[in-house]
Structure formats: structure tokens, C-alpha cells
Write an enzyme that holds these catalytic residues in place. Sequence first.
Site, PDB file in Angstrom:
ATOM      1  N   SER A  35      12.536   7.729  -5.752  1.00 32.82           N
ATOM      2  CA  SER A  35      13.967   7.404  -5.692  1.00 32.82           C
ATOM      3  C   SER A  35      14.842   8.630  -5.875  1.00 32.82           C
ATOM      4  O   SER A  35      14.748   9.312  -6.895  1.00 32.82           O
ATOM      5  CB  SER A  35      14.342   6.405  -6.796  1.00 32.82           C
ATOM      6  OG  SER A  35      13.463   5.319  -6.787  1.00 32.82           O
ATOM      7  N   HIS A  68      16.389   4.208  -0.683  1.00 34.25           N
ATOM      8  CA  HIS A  68      14.982   4.471  -0.383  1.00 34.25           C
ATOM      9  C   HIS A  68      14.724   4.516   1.136  1.00 34.25           C
ATOM     10  O   HIS A  68      13.648   4.149   1.594  1.00 34.25           O
ATOM     11  CB  HIS A  68      14.075   3.385  -0.975  1.00 34.25           C
ATOM     12  CG  HIS A  68      14.065   3.313  -2.471  1.00 34.25           C
ATOM     13  ND1 HIS A  68      15.159   2.926  -3.198  1.00 34.25           N
ATOM     14  CD2 HIS A  68      13.091   3.558  -3.379  1.00 34.25           C
ATOM     15  CE1 HIS A  68      14.863   2.926  -4.483  1.00 34.25           C
ATOM     16  NE2 HIS A  68      13.611   3.311  -4.633  1.00 34.25           N
ATOM     17  N   HIS A  92       7.626  -0.784  -2.195  1.00 38.78           N
ATOM     18  CA  HIS A  92       7.199  -1.120  -3.551  1.00 38.78           C
ATOM     19  C   HIS A  92       6.587  -2.514  -3.580  1.00 38.78           C
ATOM     20  O   HIS A  92       6.929  -3.379  -2.779  1.00 38.78           O
ATOM     21  CB  HIS A  92       8.397  -1.083  -4.509  1.00 38.78           C
ATOM     22  CG  HIS A  92       9.049   0.251  -4.632  1.00 38.78           C
ATOM     23  ND1 HIS A  92      10.005   0.689  -3.742  1.00 38.78           N
ATOM     24  CD2 HIS A  92       8.870   1.242  -5.530  1.00 38.78           C
ATOM     25  CE1 HIS A  92      10.396   1.917  -4.089  1.00 38.78           C
ATOM     26  NE2 HIS A  92       9.725   2.279  -5.175  1.00 38.78           N
ATOM     27  N   TYR A  94       7.212  -4.719  -5.803  1.00 36.03           N
ATOM     28  CA  TYR A  94       8.205  -5.729  -6.178  1.00 36.03           C
ATOM     29  C   TYR A  94       9.013  -6.237  -4.998  1.00 36.03           C
ATOM     30  O   TYR A  94       9.696  -7.252  -5.076  1.00 36.03           O
ATOM     31  CB  TYR A  94       9.144  -5.218  -7.287  1.00 36.03           C
ATOM     32  CG  TYR A  94       9.955  -3.987  -6.935  1.00 36.03           C
ATOM     33  CD1 TYR A  94      11.037  -4.062  -6.064  1.00 36.03           C
ATOM     34  CD2 TYR A  94       9.632  -2.750  -7.481  1.00 36.03           C
ATOM     35  CE1 TYR A  94      11.775  -2.942  -5.738  1.00 36.03           C
ATOM     36  CE2 TYR A  94      10.363  -1.619  -7.168  1.00 36.03           C
ATOM     37  CZ  TYR A  94      11.435  -1.713  -6.301  1.00 36.03           C
ATOM     38  OH  TYR A  94      12.142  -0.603  -5.981  1.00 36.03           O
ATOM     39  N   GLU A  95       8.934  -5.516  -3.869  1.00 36.97           N
ATOM     40  CA  GLU A  95       9.669  -5.961  -2.693  1.00 36.97           C
ATOM     41  C   GLU A  95       8.966  -7.114  -1.979  1.00 36.97           C
ATOM     42  O   GLU A  95       9.514  -7.686  -1.041  1.00 36.97           O
ATOM     43  CB  GLU A  95       9.861  -4.801  -1.718  1.00 36.97           C
ATOM     44  CG  GLU A  95      10.769  -3.721  -2.262  1.00 36.97           C
ATOM     45  CD  GLU A  95      10.859  -2.533  -1.328  1.00 36.97           C
ATOM     46  OE1 GLU A  95      11.695  -2.584  -0.410  1.00 36.97           O
ATOM     47  OE2 GLU A  95      10.096  -1.564  -1.499  1.00 36.97           O
ATOM     48  N   ALA A 122      10.795   7.984 -10.060  1.00 38.35           N
ATOM     49  CA  ALA A 122      11.760   7.890 -11.153  1.00 38.35           C
ATOM     50  C   ALA A 122      11.154   6.928 -12.163  1.00 38.35           C
ATOM     51  O   ALA A 122      10.585   5.917 -11.790  1.00 38.35           O
ATOM     52  CB  ALA A 122      13.079   7.347 -10.624  1.00 38.35           C
ATOM     53  N   MET A 228       7.665   1.597 -11.517  1.00 39.13           N
ATOM     54  CA  MET A 228       7.242   0.511 -10.614  1.00 39.13           C
ATOM     55  C   MET A 228       6.554   1.023  -9.352  1.00 39.13           C
ATOM     56  O   MET A 228       6.598   0.355  -8.313  1.00 39.13           O
ATOM     57  CB  MET A 228       8.462  -0.331 -10.228  1.00 39.13           C
ATOM     58  CG  MET A 228       9.269  -0.850 -11.428  1.00 39.13           C
ATOM     59  SD  MET A 228      10.740  -1.705 -10.889  1.00 39.13           S
ATOM     60  CE  MET A 228      11.693  -1.794 -12.415  1.00 39.13           C
ATOM     61  N   SER A 229       5.919   2.190  -9.431  1.00 39.69           N
ATOM     62  CA  SER A 229       5.289   2.718  -8.207  1.00 39.69           C
ATOM     63  C   SER A 229       4.115   3.628  -8.551  1.00 39.69           C
ATOM     64  O   SER A 229       3.573   3.572  -9.657  1.00 39.69           O
ATOM     65  CB  SER A 229       6.321   3.514  -7.399  1.00 39.69           C
ATOM     66  OG  SER A 229       6.684   4.700  -8.096  1.00 39.69           O
ATOM     67  N   ASN A 252      16.034   7.535 -17.300  1.00 40.44           N
ATOM     68  CA  ASN A 252      16.710   6.790 -18.366  1.00 40.44           C
ATOM     69  C   ASN A 252      15.695   6.606 -19.483  1.00 40.44           C
ATOM     70  O   ASN A 252      14.491   6.717 -19.261  1.00 40.44           O
ATOM     71  CB  ASN A 252      17.207   5.434 -17.858  1.00 40.44           C
ATOM     72  CG  ASN A 252      16.085   4.618 -17.234  1.00 40.44           C
ATOM     73  OD1 ASN A 252      15.690   4.868 -16.093  1.00 40.44           O
ATOM     74  ND2 ASN A 252      15.576   3.697 -17.985  1.00 40.44           N
ATOM     75  N   HIS A 288      19.969   0.631 -11.819  1.00 40.45           N
ATOM     76  CA  HIS A 288      19.501   1.385 -10.652  1.00 40.45           C
ATOM     77  C   HIS A 288      20.386   2.588 -10.359  1.00 40.45           C
ATOM     78  O   HIS A 288      19.922   3.626  -9.911  1.00 40.45           O
ATOM     79  CB  HIS A 288      19.435   0.444  -9.449  1.00 40.45           C
ATOM     80  CG  HIS A 288      18.813   1.059  -8.234  1.00 40.45           C
ATOM     81  ND1 HIS A 288      17.565   1.654  -8.259  1.00 40.45           N
ATOM     82  CD2 HIS A 288      19.255   1.191  -6.960  1.00 40.45           C
ATOM     83  CE1 HIS A 288      17.284   2.121  -7.045  1.00 40.45           C
ATOM     84  NE2 HIS A 288      18.287   1.859  -6.247  1.00 40.45           N
TER      85      HIS A 288
HETATM   86 CL1  6GU Z   1      13.267   1.818 -17.618  1.00 37.94          CL
HETATM   87  N1  6GU Z   1      11.473   0.828 -16.052  1.00 37.94           N
HETATM   88  C1  6GU Z   1      10.794   0.740 -14.918  1.00 37.94           C
HETATM   89  N2  6GU Z   1       9.845  -0.203 -14.817  1.00 37.94           N
HETATM   90  N3  6GU Z   1      11.009   1.529 -13.857  1.00 37.94           N
HETATM   91  C2  6GU Z   1      11.954   2.463 -13.970  1.00 37.94           C
HETATM   92  C3  6GU Z   1      12.700   2.613 -15.125  1.00 37.94           C
HETATM   93  C4  6GU Z   1      12.421   1.751 -16.174  1.00 37.94           C
HETATM   94  N4  6GU Z   1      13.569   3.627 -14.929  1.00 37.94           N
HETATM   95  C5  6GU Z   1      13.359   4.086 -13.695  1.00 37.94           C
HETATM   96  N5  6GU Z   1      12.388   3.396 -13.107  1.00 37.94           N
END
Ligand code: 6GU
Length: 310
Positions: A35, A68, A92, A94-95, A122, A228-229, A252, A288
Site C-alpha cells: 500500500s 492499490h 488481498h 480479504y477482498e 504496510a 493483511m498480506s 500505525n 486506511h
Molecule cells: Cl493495525 N492491522 C492490520 N491487520 N493491517 C494493517 C494495520 C493494522 N495497519 C496497516 N495494515
Amino acid sequence: TKPTTFQLVTQSATYIQSVVPEELRNPKVGIICGSGLGGLVDTLEAAPQIAIPYSDIPEFPHSTVVGHAGKLVFGHLGEKKTPVVVMVGRAHFYEGHSIEKVTFPVRVMKLLGIQSIIVTNAAGGLNPEYNVGDIMILNDHINFPGLAGNHPLRGPNEEAFGTRFPALSDAYDLSFRRTVHLAYRKLETVSTKRTVREGVYAFVSGPTFETRAECRMLRAMGADVVGMSTVPEICVARHAGLRVLAMSLVTNCAVLEPGPRGDSLLIESAQGAGDDLNNLLEAGKANHQEVLEAGNEAATDMQVCRNVHT
Ligand code: 6GU
């Protein structure tokens, strides 16, 4: 009869080879940009270069997430002008893609001839020492969906790519990791705001960000970041014998503490403290937008991986 994965991958690779000019047809390294990290393609040699939208490639999964956009870019990268194929954007889990579909491009790039793969993403920081903007080189992972049955190598083994029971204890190439540390130390642009780390990436399916309790669980299990990847791609890359470098940008910091007053919202709202509480909960909430912003800011420093394959 239903085509095998190998046949579909071959079909995809054959199409790509039919549109890529001769001098770009033999990439040594595949790169998957996370990302906001696709700016790497702007550092490729201006020519020769070709970009193919994922939507043109048979069987190739595309991402539906804002930020993306999907294209496959061929060009030459770094001081050694290494021939590379770069994925700007990825699909991903989740998509709604199957976990096999998510990893399909890795096998296509393998057939195109890559020997190594660099994967960026990310991620949310779980290690309390990590700060937003830090870069973590993966030295291990926890594959939660995989451990629970959503594994990209589940099903009949594709012998054309690799063995039934691949080891992952050595998944993250030591010499690549060393090279990144050394290259980063030499970067003139390095500011004090960013630290390069090594650690464990926990893969979760998303799309929700983790709850506080989930963050504490992941941390207790030894994860330094969560995302998530990446992990599915790495499993398939290692199965196919590719050398792997993976890096997370901490966009974050996941909240580890319980909510205000132990998350007892029911009690608080009964006392009419609703607004205050909402403000408190808003602080530190993942979104996001901040993920994309941190990506844009750090993208150039992440390009430290430009010269690893020498
Ligand atoms: Cl906090 N969690 C997840 N699962 N994916 C992220 C994230 C957090 N920050 C960026 N990608």
C-alpha cells in the site's frame, strides 16, 4: 476437464511474454509493492520499460482497494540495472479472492524466470518499541489463516513448482537481510525518525483492524507487526525455491491497552459520558488513510532494497 494451476499460470506467463519486449523478458527479481509503496517504479530506468494492467492478463487477480491500482511493470532497477518485474498493487485475501488466487502472480513471476522476490507491505506495529515510519525486515512470520486451514499450498501438491512439505524455518534470506541493513546505514536520506528493525509479521485475514484484545493476543504470541498480506505470497515463493526479502512499513501503532476504564462502555454510557468516551476511543484508532499517508512518506526510504540483488 479443469485446467491445473500450472496450466493457468503458464497461460498467464505466455500472454505476458507475448507483450513484453525481448530485452525485458528475463527479470531476475520480482517485487510486490505494498500500500502506497508503488513509487518504486518511478526509480526504474526510464527505458526500456513496459507496464501491463492486471486486467489485461488472463487469470491475474486484481485489487479493488483504493490506493492499490494494479499493474505489472518491467524495467531495470538500481546501480546494477537489475532486470525486474514489479507488481504495483496486489490482490488481498480479504477482498474475497481465494488464498490460492492471491498467490497466483508469484508463480507467474517464477515462470517468467525470477530467482528472488521482494515483498513490501504496510503493517500495524505491535512491539511497543516500534514507531510509525519504522521499517521492519521480516525474519519470521505467524500465518494465522494458514494455521487454521486457509493455506495457499493446501490441496494436491503442484509438483511442477515444489515439494509437498516445504520448510519455512529459513524463509527469510539472511544475506538479503544483511544487505538491507548495510544499504540503509549508507543512505544519506536517513533521518532519525525512522529505525530499521527485524521482527515477526503476523498475517491475519482482515478486513477489520484488530481489536485491542486481539492486539494483545498477537503481541503475546510473539508478533512485532500485524498485516493483511505478504505471508501467503512468501509460502508460495519458498515452495517454488525463490529467495525472499520482505519488509513492513509501520504505518500505525496498534493499540494494546484496554479501552478507557477497562472497556466498560455499558457502564460509562449509562452515566452519560458518551461523547468523552468516543473521543478517547477515536485516539489511536487505525484507518486506511493514515496507512496510505505513512506509505507515501516512507516510500523512498523503502527503496533501500533497490540494490540487494547484486
Ligand atoms: Cl493495525 N492491522 C492490520 N491487520 N493491517 C494493517 C494495520 C493494522 N495497519 C496497516 N495494515
